[in-house]
Design a protein around this motif. Structure first.
Motif, PDB file in Angstrom:
ATOM      1  N   TYR A 128     -25.275  18.563 -14.383  1.00 51.09           N
ATOM      2  CA  TYR A 128     -24.633  17.268 -14.223  1.00 51.09           C
ATOM      3  C   TYR A 128     -24.830  16.457 -15.499  1.00 51.09           C
ATOM      4  CZ  TYR A 128     -29.410  15.668 -13.026  1.00 51.09           C
ATOM      5  OH  TYR A 128     -30.763  15.385 -13.039  1.00 51.09           O
ATOM      6  N   ILE A 129     -24.063  15.366 -15.602  1.00 50.97           N
ATOM      7  CA  ILE A 129     -24.093  14.523 -16.802  1.00 50.97           C
ATOM      8  C   ILE A 129     -24.802  13.205 -16.502  1.00 50.97           C
ATOM      9  CG2 ILE A 129     -22.576  12.979 -18.135  1.00 50.97           C
ATOM     10  CD1 ILE A 129     -20.799  15.206 -18.803  1.00 50.97           C
ATOM     11  N   ILE A 130     -25.619  12.762 -17.453  1.00 48.99           N
ATOM     12  CA  ILE A 130     -26.176  11.408 -17.385  1.00 48.99           C
ATOM     13  C   ILE A 130     -25.719  10.665 -18.642  1.00 48.99           C
ATOM     14  CG2 ILE A 130     -28.158  12.039 -15.973  1.00 48.99           C
ATOM     15  CD1 ILE A 130     -29.865  12.074 -18.500  1.00 48.99           C
ATOM     16  N   GLU A 131     -25.443   9.365 -18.493  1.00 49.31           N
ATOM     17  CA  GLU A 131     -24.907   8.587 -19.601  1.00 49.31           C
ATOM     18  C   GLU A 131     -25.813   7.417 -19.946  1.00 49.31           C
ATOM     19  OE1 GLU A 131     -20.681   7.515 -19.298  1.00 49.31           O
ATOM     20  OE2 GLU A 131     -20.605   8.728 -17.479  1.00 49.31           O
ATOM     21  N   GLY A 132     -25.947   7.146 -21.228  1.00 49.99           N
ATOM     22  CA  GLY A 132     -26.642   5.950 -21.663  1.00 49.99           C
ATOM     23  C   GLY A 132     -28.069   6.202 -22.130  1.00 49.99           C
ATOM     24  N   ILE A 133     -28.532   5.309 -22.992  1.00 51.65           N
ATOM     25  CA  ILE A 133     -29.854   5.459 -23.612  1.00 51.65           C
ATOM     26  C   ILE A 133     -30.962   5.479 -22.566  1.00 51.65           C
ATOM     27  CG2 ILE A 133     -31.533   4.310 -25.109  1.00 51.65           C
ATOM     28  CD1 ILE A 133     -29.090   3.272 -26.740  1.00 51.65           C
ATOM     29  N   HIS A 134     -30.920   4.549 -21.619  1.00 55.01           N
ATOM     30  CA  HIS A 134     -32.014   4.437 -20.642  1.00 55.01           C
ATOM     31  C   HIS A 134     -32.157   5.712 -19.813  1.00 55.01           C
ATOM     32  CE1 HIS A 134     -34.805   2.747 -17.754  1.00 55.01           C
ATOM     33  NE2 HIS A 134     -33.994   3.118 -16.779  1.00 55.01           N
ATOM     34  N   LEU A 135     -31.068   6.221 -19.284  1.00 53.33           N
ATOM     35  CA  LEU A 135     -31.134   7.417 -18.450  1.00 53.33           C
ATOM     36  C   LEU A 135     -31.603   8.634 -19.246  1.00 53.33           C
ATOM     37  CD1 LEU A 135     -28.007   7.090 -16.131  1.00 53.33           C
ATOM     38  CD2 LEU A 135     -30.393   7.130 -15.418  1.00 53.33           C
ATOM     39  N   VAL A 136     -31.116   8.761 -20.480  1.00 55.25           N
ATOM     40  CA  VAL A 136     -31.552   9.887 -21.313  1.00 55.25           C
ATOM     41  C   VAL A 136     -33.044   9.762 -21.615  1.00 55.25           C
ATOM     42  CG1 VAL A 136     -31.267  11.046 -23.542  1.00 55.25           C
ATOM     43  CG2 VAL A 136     -29.252  10.275 -22.270  1.00 55.25           C
ATOM     44  N   GLN A 137     -33.507   8.543 -21.900  1.00 57.92           N
ATOM     45  CA  GLN A 137     -34.943   8.313 -22.106  1.00 57.92           C
ATOM     46  C   GLN A 137     -35.758   8.759 -20.900  1.00 57.92           C
ATOM     47  OE1 GLN A 137     -35.167   4.069 -22.967  1.00 57.92           O
ATOM     48  NE2 GLN A 137     -36.052   4.493 -24.970  1.00 57.92           N
ATOM     49  N   GLU A 138     -35.344   8.313 -19.726  1.00 54.20           N
ATOM     50  CA  GLU A 138     -36.094   8.643 -18.505  1.00 54.20           C
ATOM     51  C   GLU A 138     -36.101  10.143 -18.243  1.00 54.20           C
ATOM     52  OE1 GLU A 138     -38.009   6.607 -16.628  1.00 54.20           O
ATOM     53  OE2 GLU A 138     -37.590   5.208 -18.249  1.00 54.20           O
ATOM     54  N   ALA A 139     -34.978  10.792 -18.505  1.00 52.66           N
ATOM     55  CA  ALA A 139     -34.910  12.241 -18.306  1.00 52.66           C
ATOM     56  C   ALA A 139     -35.869  12.964 -19.247  1.00 52.66           C
ATOM     57  CB  ALA A 139     -33.480  12.724 -18.522  1.00 52.66           C
ATOM     58  N   LEU A 140     -35.899  12.546 -20.502  1.00 52.16           N
ATOM     59  CA  LEU A 140     -36.799  13.171 -21.475  1.00 52.16           C
ATOM     60  C   LEU A 140     -38.263  12.898 -21.128  1.00 52.16           C
ATOM     61  CD1 LEU A 140     -34.797  12.355 -24.731  1.00 52.16           C
ATOM     62  CD2 LEU A 140     -35.299  14.651 -23.882  1.00 52.16           C
ATOM     63  N   ARG A 141     -38.568  11.672 -20.765  1.00 47.43           N
ATOM     64  CA  ARG A 141     -39.952  11.311 -20.420  1.00 47.43           C
ATOM     65  C   ARG A 141     -40.445  12.083 -19.195  1.00 47.43           C
ATOM     66  NH1 ARG A 141     -38.870   4.857 -20.813  1.00 47.43           N
ATOM     67  NH2 ARG A 141     -39.334   4.550 -23.038  1.00 47.43           N
ATOM     68  N   SER A 142     -39.524  12.329 -18.270  1.00 44.93           N
ATOM     69  CA  SER A 142     -39.910  12.945 -17.000  1.00 44.93           C
ATOM     70  C   SER A 142     -39.898  14.470 -17.046  1.00 44.93           C
ATOM     71  CB  SER A 142     -38.982  12.457 -15.880  1.00 44.93           C
ATOM     72  OG  SER A 142     -38.991  11.046 -15.796  1.00 44.93           O
TER      73      SER A 142
END
Length: 273
Positions: A29-43
């Motif tokens: 699936y796709i996630i969009e935007g800086i915040h969501l990408v940050q959270e995905a990487l952090r998690s």
């Protein structure tokens, strides 16, 4: 290598992820935007790639994260590619492709005194996403999304979670199979009802409690209702007929959090000298 053409075969695959049938087929699936990408990487989410606007470069907020996850590919793309892979009118300058990871129901069934919210036919993606975000905020152990509810990987659902989908288990499944398993483990199923005689403030949420909420128009299905152990009402002083399902979920989850983690202490007001 940068990808500039919207007609690129890989871009076409990414754009397909805006539809559920292709998310299911590709298991991505796709996630969009800086915040969501940050959270995905952090998690530690399983990211296939991060695509960023090649003219703007990697956003400053993500520069230090380019080494997070050695398997993550960082790709410069054109604004036209971003537009093709977005379902928003004003696309953000970065998106990521995430591989689906399925959480095991066994983890929730084994957890002592678990607090879980269960969605039965909640169809609005914004409501589903908001409930996931609220469950995260209230410290719930997980969210179970029954069949007939909005897809948890719908772009609008993902945006509404504000990254919380990466913070706690979110499980999709058949409630008529999952709930009986939970009851066998001593979990009590609690739902709201306008006919209930006890309020959510009088119920003991400190024990294993799974909160069941239903469809925006029809409420909890008859089959799921048969599995409910306790019905409570959210008292209202005003003239509103009812609460939105996401708001009702918030009231219940935060009352459970209050009972579990906070004790009421009345601080006497000192009269002025």
């Amino acid at each position: 290598m940068d990808i500039l053409s919207p007609q690129n075969a890989r871009v076409k695959e990414w754009a397909q992820l805006l539809e559920k049938k292709h998310r299911d087929k590709q298991q991505k699936y796709i996630i969009e935007g800086i915040h969501l990408v940050q959270e995905a990487l952090r998690s530690g989410a399983d990211l296939e790639c991060v695509a960023f606007d090649v003219d703007q470069g990697i956003p400053n907020e993500l520069l230090h994260m380019t080494g997070a996850g050695t398997e993550v590919e960082w790709i410069g793309v054109s604004a036209a590619v971003i537009a093709k892979c977005s379902d928003t009118k004003t696309p953000q300058p970065v998106f990521a492709v995430v591989r689906k990871q399925s959480a095991a129901i066994g983890l929730l069934l084994q957890r002592k005194n678990s607090l879980v919210i269960v969605l039965d036919g909640v169809q609005d993606p914004g409501n589903v996403g908001t409930i996931i975000r609220t469950a995260d905020a209230a410290g719930a152990d997980g969210v179970i999304v029954g069949r007939g509810s909005a897809d948890i990987h719908n772009p609008k659902t993902i945006r509404s979670t504000m990254g919380s989908i990466f913070h706690l288990p979110v499980i999709e499944g058949d409630l008529l199979e999952i709930i009986p398993e939970a009851k066998e483990q001593g979990v009590r199923i609690v739902s709201t009802s306008l006919q209930a005689t006890s309020t959510c403030y009088g119920y003991d949420f400190t024990k294993a409690s799974w909160l069941l909420v239903g469809n925006e128009a029809k409420g909890v299905s008859d089959a799921a209702q048969q599995l409910v152990d306790e019905s409570v009402i959210i008292p209202m002083k005003g003239r509103a007929e009812s609460l939105n399902v996401a708001m009702a979920s918030t009231v219940m989850l935060f009352e459970a959090m209050r009972q579990r983690d906070f004790t009421t202490t009345i601080i006497p007001v000192q009269p002025p000298k």
